[in-house]
Design a protein around this motif. Structure first.
Motif, mmCIF file in Angstrom:
data_model
loop_
_atom_site.group_PDB
_atom_site.id
_atom_site.type_symbol
_atom_site.label_atom_id
_atom_site.label_comp_id
_atom_site.label_asym_id
_atom_site.label_seq_id
_atom_site.Cartn_x
_atom_site.Cartn_y
_atom_site.Cartn_z
ATOM 1 N N HIS A 22 0.824 -1.212 0.000
ATOM 2 C CA HIS A 22 0.000 0.000 0.000
ATOM 3 C C HIS A 22 0.858 1.262 0.000
ATOM 4 C CE1 HIS A 22 0.366 -1.105 4.372
ATOM 5 N NE2 HIS A 22 0.792 0.134 4.400
ATOM 6 N N ASP A 23 2.187 1.101 0.065
ATOM 7 C CA ASP A 23 3.107 2.234 -0.017
ATOM 8 C C ASP A 23 3.332 2.555 -1.496
ATOM 9 O OD1 ASP A 23 5.277 3.984 -0.127
ATOM 10 O OD2 ASP A 23 6.255 3.105 1.611
ATOM 11 N N LEU A 24 2.613 3.556 -1.991
ATOM 12 C CA LEU A 24 2.603 3.824 -3.428
ATOM 13 C C LEU A 24 3.949 4.281 -3.968
ATOM 14 C CD1 LEU A 24 -0.856 5.555 -3.440
ATOM 15 C CD2 LEU A 24 -0.325 3.431 -4.594
ATOM 16 N N SER A 25 4.689 5.044 -3.186
ATOM 17 C CA SER A 25 5.983 5.518 -3.671
ATOM 18 C C SER A 25 6.970 4.357 -3.785
ATOM 19 C CB SER A 25 6.535 6.595 -2.731
ATOM 20 O OG SER A 25 6.602 6.120 -1.405
ATOM 21 N N MET A 26 6.916 3.399 -2.858
ATOM 22 C CA MET A 26 7.807 2.243 -2.916
ATOM 23 C C MET A 26 7.421 1.309 -4.061
ATOM 24 S SD MET A 26 10.539 1.194 -1.484
ATOM 25 C CE MET A 26 10.627 1.866 0.186
ATOM 26 N N VAL A 27 6.119 1.182 -4.310
ATOM 27 C CA VAL A 27 5.643 0.339 -5.406
ATOM 28 C C VAL A 27 6.139 0.882 -6.744
ATOM 29 C CG1 VAL A 27 3.585 -0.399 -6.670
ATOM 30 C CG2 VAL A 27 3.637 -0.547 -4.190
ATOM 31 N N LYS A 28 6.118 2.185 -6.890
ATOM 32 C CA LYS A 28 6.614 2.791 -8.129
ATOM 33 C C LYS A 28 8.094 2.480 -8.320
ATOM 34 C CE LYS A 28 7.358 7.181 -10.516
ATOM 35 N NZ LYS A 28 7.364 8.653 -10.409
ATOM 36 N N HIS A 29 8.844 2.495 -7.237
ATOM 37 C CA HIS A 29 10.291 2.272 -7.302
ATOM 38 C C HIS A 29 10.630 0.866 -7.795
ATOM 39 C CE1 HIS A 29 14.519 2.379 -6.185
ATOM 40 N NE2 HIS A 29 14.337 1.302 -5.433
ATOM 41 N N ILE A 30 9.857 -0.133 -7.357
ATOM 42 C CA ILE A 30 10.233 -1.523 -7.650
ATOM 43 C C ILE A 30 9.486 -2.123 -8.835
ATOM 44 C CG2 ILE A 30 8.542 -2.592 -6.077
ATOM 45 C CD1 ILE A 30 10.705 -4.642 -5.339
ATOM 46 N N SER A 31 8.329 -1.550 -9.215
ATOM 47 C CA SER A 31 7.445 -2.214 -10.190
ATOM 48 C C SER A 31 7.674 -1.766 -11.629
ATOM 49 C CB SER A 31 5.979 -1.963 -9.821
ATOM 50 O OG SER A 31 5.701 -2.414 -8.517
ATOM 51 N N ASP A 32 7.492 -2.707 -12.553
ATOM 52 C CA ASP A 32 7.472 -2.387 -13.984
ATOM 53 C C ASP A 32 6.074 -1.920 -14.386
ATOM 54 O OD1 ASP A 32 10.199 -3.354 -14.872
ATOM 55 O OD2 ASP A 32 9.420 -5.158 -13.909
ATOM 56 N N ARG A 33 5.054 -2.626 -13.874
ATOM 57 C CA ARG A 33 3.659 -2.242 -14.088
ATOM 58 C C ARG A 33 2.935 -2.287 -12.751
ATOM 59 N NH1 ARG A 33 0.553 -5.815 -17.446
ATOM 60 N NH2 ARG A 33 1.828 -7.462 -16.530
ATOM 61 N N ILE A 34 1.800 -1.584 -12.678
ATOM 62 C CA ILE A 34 1.046 -1.523 -11.425
ATOM 63 C C ILE A 34 -0.432 -1.758 -11.715
ATOM 64 C CG2 ILE A 34 0.362 -0.066 -9.468
ATOM 65 C CD1 ILE A 34 3.009 1.437 -9.828
ATOM 66 N N ALA A 35 -1.045 -2.626 -10.907
ATOM 67 C CA ALA A 35 -2.488 -2.849 -10.946
ATOM 68 C C ALA A 35 -3.102 -2.278 -9.678
ATOM 69 C CB ALA A 35 -2.803 -4.343 -11.064
ATOM 70 N N VAL A 36 -4.210 -1.567 -9.817
ATOM 71 C CA VAL A 36 -4.884 -0.923 -8.686
ATOM 72 C C VAL A 36 -6.183 -1.671 -8.398
ATOM 73 C CG1 VAL A 36 -5.853 1.234 -7.792
ATOM 74 C CG2 VAL A 36 -3.901 1.305 -9.370
ATOM 75 N N MET A 37 -6.352 -2.108 -7.140
ATOM 76 C CA MET A 37 -7.554 -2.846 -6.748
ATOM 77 C C MET A 37 -8.452 -1.994 -5.872
ATOM 78 S SD MET A 37 -6.685 -6.849 -5.921
ATOM 79 C CE MET A 37 -8.427 -7.243 -5.741
ATOM 80 N N TYR A 38 -9.756 -2.190 -6.051
ATOM 81 C CA TYR A 38 -10.747 -1.557 -5.175
ATOM 82 C C TYR A 38 -11.896 -2.520 -4.953
ATOM 83 C CZ TYR A 38 -14.137 1.689 -3.210
ATOM 84 O OH TYR A 38 -15.047 2.297 -2.378
#
Length: 323
Positions: free
Chosen positions: A212-228
């Motif tokens: 849930h740490d969005l800034s860290m996810v951006k750092h490590i990920s090639d792509r991102i999926a958002v769930m709700y």
């Protein structure tokens, strides 16, 4: 990204829980995405959105209610022999959120890491297993002196390194990291993320990184999926998602990221979502986000938005972009 080879194909995955009195909790409801070999797919969303349940269902810690998880062309949901199941489990491993509760307090580090090796490589002798464990400890920044200690003798960051070594013990191809830094001090989080990236490069690993740490996810990920609320609402490349979020929920999440330097002027307006997350046992009709969405329209109450590719490799489920 389309030129890369798919390792995981998640198709219309559902995981429902019977919570009694005829009530059904729809934790994961019709989720679809692909994960390519060698990439890191980030999976983000509020607490309770179903991201951890999705990860555990993909790796078969939970049995799927319906849908498919295809691993390297093979449907994992089809009934298999004990040998085939064991082979599949060796290919997919998990790193858990709480580094303390995920390690058996009665076992030494050597026993914890060697357990998986012993299960999958029964022909190995004790000395060979010990040597393998020592190599794994070195690869995660520890040493063989730590092998005979117990989990309570280590810090949270060290315990998570042990958890990573355990996941690597059977030489997997795919690792689900379920909020692996959430329980750690901020000073340690970057070290663990950097370690995961180093191991990915050395061993050719593929990650599903849940956080849930969005800034860290951006750092490590090639792509991102958002769930709700049990469903994926947007999927795009890391930079594309942060620079051009399309779904109102994604826009609200990204607007909440704090700016590290207070002297820098905020370019993205802060979006405050009103109301609480709806009950997953009784989700809203139409778009599940409509009860909190500042851009909700009449159609949102009536029709579930279609999953569509709005621009190259940028997918969203929202009526604002109806084609």
């Amino acid at each position: 990204m389309s030129e890369k080879e798919k390792l995981i194909e998640v198709k219309n995955l559902k995981k429902y829980f019977n919570v009694g009195k005829g009530k059904i909790l729809k934790a994961v409801d019709d989720v679809s995405f692909d994960i390519y070999k060698g990439e890191t797919l980030g999976l983000v969303g509020e607490s309770g959105c179903g991201k951890s349940t999705a990860g555990r269902t993909i790796i078969q810690l939970y049995n799927a209610t319906s849908g498919q998880v295809i691993y390297d062309g093979e449907d994992t949901q089809v009934k298999k022999s004990a040998v085939d199941k064991k082979s599949m489990k060796k290919k997919m491993q998990m790193i858990y959120q709480d580094p303390y509760s995920s390690l058996n307090p009665r076992m030494t580090v050597l026993e914890i890491i060697a357990e998986g090796i012993g299960n999958h490589e029964v022909q190995l002798k004790s000395k060979e297993k010990e040597a393998r464990v020592y190599d794994l400890l070195e690869s995660v920044g520890l040493n063989k002196k730590h092998a005979n200690r117990y989990p309570h003798e280590f810090s949270g960051g060290q315990c998570q390194r042990i958890g990573i070594a355990r996941a690597l013990a059977v030489a997997p191809e795919f690792i689900i990291a379920d909020e692996p830094i959430a329980a750690l001090d901020v000073s340690i989080q970057a070290q663990i993320v950097n370690l995961l990236q180093e191991l990915q490069q050395k061993k050719g690993l593929t990650y599903l990184f849940i956080a849930h740490d969005l800034s860290m996810v951006k750092h490590i990920s090639d792509r991102i999926a958002v769930m709700y609320l049990g469903g994926v609402v947007e999927l795009a490349g890391s930079e594309d998602l942060y620079d051009n979020p399309l779904h109102p929920y994604t826009q609200a999440l990204l607007s909440a990221i704090p700016i590290p330097d207070p002297k820098i002027e905020r370019t993205r307006e802060r979006i405050i979502l009103k109301g609480d997350v709806p009950n997953p046992m009784d989700p809203p009709s139409g778009c599940r986000f409509r009860t909190r969405c500042p851009k909700a329209m009449q159609i949102c109450t009536e029709i579930v938005p279609e999953w569509q590719e709005v621009s190259s490799n940028h997918f969203v489920a929202c009526h604002l972009y109806k084609q």
